[in-house]
Design an enzyme around this catalytic site. Structure first.
Site, short mmCIF file in Angstrom:
data_model
loop_
_atom_site.label_atom_id
_atom_site.label_comp_id
_atom_site.label_asym_id
_atom_site.label_seq_id
_atom_site.Cartn_x
_atom_site.Cartn_y
_atom_site.Cartn_z
N THR A 33 32.99 71.49 -91.62
CA THR A 33 34.11 70.65 -92.06
C THR A 33 34.66 69.78 -90.95
O THR A 33 35.40 68.83 -91.23
CB THR A 33 35.25 71.53 -92.60
OG1 THR A 33 35.79 72.31 -91.52
CG2 THR A 33 34.75 72.47 -93.69
N ARG A 71 36.17 74.15 -83.61
CA ARG A 71 35.89 73.21 -84.69
C ARG A 71 34.84 73.78 -85.63
O ARG A 71 33.75 74.15 -85.21
CB ARG A 71 35.39 71.88 -84.10
CG ARG A 71 35.17 70.80 -85.15
CD ARG A 71 34.86 69.47 -84.51
NE ARG A 71 33.61 69.50 -83.76
CZ ARG A 71 33.07 68.43 -83.18
NH1 ARG A 71 33.70 67.27 -83.24
NH2 ARG A 71 31.94 68.50 -82.52
N ASP A 105 30.17 73.23 -72.73
CA ASP A 105 28.84 73.74 -72.39
C ASP A 105 28.40 73.26 -71.01
O ASP A 105 27.84 74.03 -70.21
CB ASP A 105 27.82 73.29 -73.43
CG ASP A 105 27.90 74.08 -74.71
OD1 ASP A 105 28.52 75.17 -74.70
OD2 ASP A 105 27.36 73.62 -75.73
N ASP A 110 28.48 68.17 -74.81
CA ASP A 110 29.57 69.11 -75.01
C ASP A 110 30.17 69.46 -73.66
O ASP A 110 29.52 70.08 -72.82
CB ASP A 110 29.06 70.38 -75.71
CG ASP A 110 30.19 71.33 -76.08
OD1 ASP A 110 30.83 71.89 -75.15
OD2 ASP A 110 30.44 71.51 -77.28
#
Length: 210
Positions: free
Chosen positions: A109, A105, A204, A201
């Site tokens: 944006t 990602r 992660d 995340d």
């Protein structure tokens, strides 16, 4: 809520999800919980697999016994975090074929950028289950399904650990024919596109990176 959405409320799913949300849960435990919860979600998403019968002989007699019909299903992991779900589902369905979609990602944006794509053949004849722990903006998930449909897939389901309302709406708009199975739909996305309250995340936390 949404016609194409199933939220698995099983007590074991919800308990394990709470442990995963806790910021103090260590990497090894998080990884194991993800493997376990993926199997519980997989029971739901494979509930309506096509069946046929095969003549077998038990120690006592012959019988027509139920078996899965058709080609082996395909599991498609959206890299990298999807691999955490993939490991658990493969333990449940070890004969499944496996594919990978590499998307990251863009942090500015929030749009997906493709860097890898490798999937099994004959997708048009297989049930395809797409795996990604987090359905956040839904952009990467919708892009992955776009690629799979372009490869012939016409029977696709999406399995995630957590979803945001924004991601569910995005998938419903882009692919209303793709059912979603998840453990929870959280409140919203924050300004960085992370699910709130979420669990951080997933990649992660699974791999011990930052």
């Amino acid at each position: 809520m949404y016609e194409h959405l199933t939220v698995v409320k099983h007590p074991l799913v919800q308990h394990k999800l709470t442990l995963m949300r806790d910021k103090d849960t260590p990497t090894a435990v998080f990884r194991q919980l993800l493997r376990e919860i993926s199997q519980l979600l997989a029971y739901e998403i494979t509930r309506e697999l096509e069946m046929t019968t095969r003549r077998i002989e038990t120690p006592l007699c012959e019988m027509d016994a139920p078996v899965l019909a058709g080609k082996k299903l395909a599991l498609v992991s959206i890299l990298r975090a999807g691999n955490g779900l993939l490991d658990g589902v493969l333990e449940l369905v070890p004969s499944a074929r496996v594919g990978y979609v590499g998307l990251y990602r863009d942090e500015k944006t929030l749009q997906p950028v493709q860097y890898y794509y490798k999937v099994p053949p004959d997708l048009e004849d297989r049930l395809v289950i797409v795996l990604d722990p987090m359905l956040a903006t839904g952009n990467s998930s919708a892009a992955a399904v776009d690629l799979l449909k372009a490869s012939g897939a016409n029977n696709i389901r999406f399995m995630c650990l957590l979803a945001a309302p924004e991601g569910v709406r995005r998938m419903e708009e882009a692919h209303p024919d793709v059912p979603i199975v998840t453990a929870a739909v959280d409140e919203c996305l924050n300004e960085h596109g992370y699910i709130m309250p979420g669990l951080g995340d997933a990649g992660d936390r699974m791999f011990g990176t930052r």
